[in-house]
Design an enzyme around this catalytic site. Structure first.
Site, PDB file in Angstrom:
ATOM      1  N   HIS A 187       8.506   7.503   8.804  1.00 11.82           N
ATOM      2  CA  HIS A 187       9.299   7.733   7.799  1.00 11.82           C
ATOM      3  C   HIS A 187      10.627   8.427   7.884  1.00 11.82           C
ATOM      4  O   HIS A 187      10.796   8.877   8.754  1.00 11.82           O
ATOM      5  CB  HIS A 187       8.318   8.827   6.741  1.00 11.82           C
ATOM      6  CG  HIS A 187       7.240   8.241   6.101  1.00 11.82           C
ATOM      7  ND1 HIS A 187       6.882   8.108   4.885  1.00 11.82           N
ATOM      8  CD2 HIS A 187       6.036   7.619   6.699  1.00 11.82           C
ATOM      9  CE1 HIS A 187       5.718   7.556   4.486  1.00 11.82           C
ATOM     10  NE2 HIS A 187       5.133   7.121   5.869  1.00 11.82           N
TER      11      HIS A 187
ATOM     12  N   CYS B  54       4.074   9.729   1.283  1.00  9.30           N
ATOM     13  CA  CYS B  54       2.700  10.574   1.307  1.00  9.30           C
ATOM     14  C   CYS B  54       2.737  11.398  -0.063  1.00  9.30           C
ATOM     15  O   CYS B  54       3.478  12.394  -0.207  1.00  9.30           O
ATOM     16  CB  CYS B  54       2.633  11.400   2.445  1.00  9.30           C
ATOM     17  SG  CYS B  54       0.802  12.071   2.287  1.00  9.30           S
TER      18      CYS B  54
ATOM     19  N   ARG C 226       0.914  -1.182   0.058  1.00  5.85           N
ATOM     20  CA  ARG C 226      -0.067  -0.103  -0.073  1.00  5.85           C
ATOM     21  C   ARG C 226       0.925   1.275   0.096  1.00  5.85           C
ATOM     22  O   ARG C 226       0.988   2.021  -1.011  1.00  5.85           O
ATOM     23  CB  ARG C 226      -0.872  -0.086   1.300  1.00  5.85           C
ATOM     24  CG  ARG C 226      -2.208   1.155   0.951  1.00  5.85           C
ATOM     25  CD  ARG C 226      -1.734   2.417   1.429  1.00  5.85           C
ATOM     26  NE  ARG C 226      -1.511   2.554   2.768  1.00  5.85           N
ATOM     27  CZ  ARG C 226      -1.053   3.490   3.706  1.00  5.85           C
ATOM     28  NH1 ARG C 226      -0.883   4.618   2.661  1.00  5.85           N
ATOM     29  NH2 ARG C 226      -0.495   3.548   4.445  1.00  5.85           N
ATOM     30  N   ASP C 227       1.448   1.561   0.960  1.00  6.76           N
ATOM     31  CA  ASP C 227       2.406   2.758   1.208  1.00  6.76           C
ATOM     32  C   ASP C 227       3.385   2.900   0.368  1.00  6.76           C
ATOM     33  O   ASP C 227       3.949   3.890  -0.283  1.00  6.76           O
ATOM     34  CB  ASP C 227       2.723   3.078   2.740  1.00  6.76           C
ATOM     35  CG  ASP C 227       3.041   4.400   3.066  1.00  6.76           C
ATOM     36  OD1 ASP C 227       3.144   5.336   2.139  1.00  6.76           O
ATOM     37  OD2 ASP C 227       3.333   4.834   4.151  1.00  6.76           O
TER      38      ASP C 227
ATOM     39  N   ASN D  99       9.029   5.076   3.656  1.00  4.82           N
ATOM     40  CA  ASN D  99       8.931   4.331   5.066  1.00  4.82           C
ATOM     41  C   ASN D  99      10.168   4.098   5.766  1.00  4.82           C
ATOM     42  O   ASN D  99      11.421   3.745   5.051  1.00  4.82           O
ATOM     43  CB  ASN D  99       7.951   3.148   4.888  1.00  4.82           C
ATOM     44  CG  ASN D  99       6.830   3.795   4.516  1.00  4.82           C
ATOM     45  OD1 ASN D  99       5.556   3.947   5.329  1.00  4.82           O
ATOM     46  ND2 ASN D  99       6.455   3.376   3.332  1.00  4.82           N
TER      47      ASN D  99
END
Length: 302
Positions: A207, A238, A14-15, A247
């Site tokens: 992050h 983001c 996802r991220d 991350n």
């Protein structure tokens, strides 16, 4: 259970993938996620049921959930609204992750709503998900500061948690969305919040924007956090915050904790292999350090 044990949620699917500009084939996403699962990671935020117009890279969420290995693995998806929650329930995920920013400005840019509007939406989502016997986790974006509003006091975080706890929510992720946190701040925030809310399960989503990801993680660990997010190779970020980078790197986190004799499940050698495979797939040098240097106990011919 050993109270030193750490639990990792991998957020590569996802991220991590959401920031990739070039389309990653669904079968390649599944291959990478399954390698992470095979390394011993037992909790995966695999994708997001978000509008394909908002994040085209995740338009194959349904297929990813259907085809990844799910035996003895908790599968989490991020959702933006009640429609996403409905899709997540249809996919039979174990938990949904919803996001609200501590910052009004970031929340508006990220979700196009005020914080109060997001809190009301989360109440509706929670009621629906719980009725389906599933869990909700709330990620508190920009917990440690916002690039638009700066650093704020921990009480601002507490106020939002109180509102959400009144709805029955007890799982929260403290997210350093743009890497603004420092180790002292992380420790102070965590100690305060764990004292005020002793029944909450807190996790950290960090992050590495300013190179403090690992030290912030260890500061959080010393303050009592045992649940952390990380992504393979350190990819991600983001899309709605300037300067946000990846991350904390999954294999770097596992390597550090393993050599500190802190119990956790993933196998570092398997993660390094997976990171190298992903670097080849994505076609650029990833931020991860251990995948390049090797484990700290490795020896080489002089």
């Amino acid at each position: 259970m050993d109270n030193r044990r750490v639990f990792i949620t991998d957020v590569t699917g996802r991220d991590g993938f959401q920031m990739e500009k070039h389309w990653i084939k669904t079968e390649d996403k599944i291959r990478i996620i399954n390698r992470i699962i095979n390394s011993g990671v037992k909790r995966i935020e695999a994708t997001s049921f978000v509008s394909p117009k908002a994040i085209p890279q995740l338009r194959d969420a349904k297929e990813v959930i259907e085809l990844i290995k799910r035996d003895n693995v908790e599968v989490v998806t991020l959702i933006p609204n009640i429609k996403g929650a409905e899709l997540a329930m249809e996919a039979d995920v174990d938990e949904v992750n919803v996001v609200v920013s501590i910052s009004e400005t970031h929340n508006k840019k990220n979700i196009n709503k005020t914080v109060d509007q997001s809190v009301k939406d989360i109440a509706e989502i929670n009621k629906f998900v719980v009725s389906n016997n599933k869990r909700v986790n709330v990620s508190l974006a920009t917990t440690f500061g916002c690039p638009f509003e700066g650093i704020y006091e921990v009480r601002k975080v507490s106020e939002i948690i109180k509102k959400l706890m009144s709805m029955g929510l007890k799982r929260f992720t403290l997210a350093d969305t743009t890497g603004m946190a420092n180790p002292t701040q992380v420790s102070d925030f965590v100690i305060h919040l764990k004292t005020v809310f002793p029944d909450v399960q807190f996790s950290l989503h960090l992050h590495n924007t300013r190179g403090m990801g690992l030290v912030n993680l260890y500061s959080g660990y010393n303050a009592g956090i045992r649940h952390f997010d990380a992504s393979l190779g350190g990819i991600g970020g983001c899309p709605f915050a300037p300067g946000a980078t990846g991350n904390v790197c999954l294999e770097d986190v596992v390597h550090m904790l393993h050599y500190m004799n802190i119990p956790l499940d993933p196998d570092i050698d398997e993660l390094i292999k997976a990171a190298k495979q992903m670097e080849t797939l994505l076609g650029y040098k990833l931020p991860g350090q251990v995948m390049r240097a090797g484990i700290s106990t490795a020896t080489f011919e002089s």
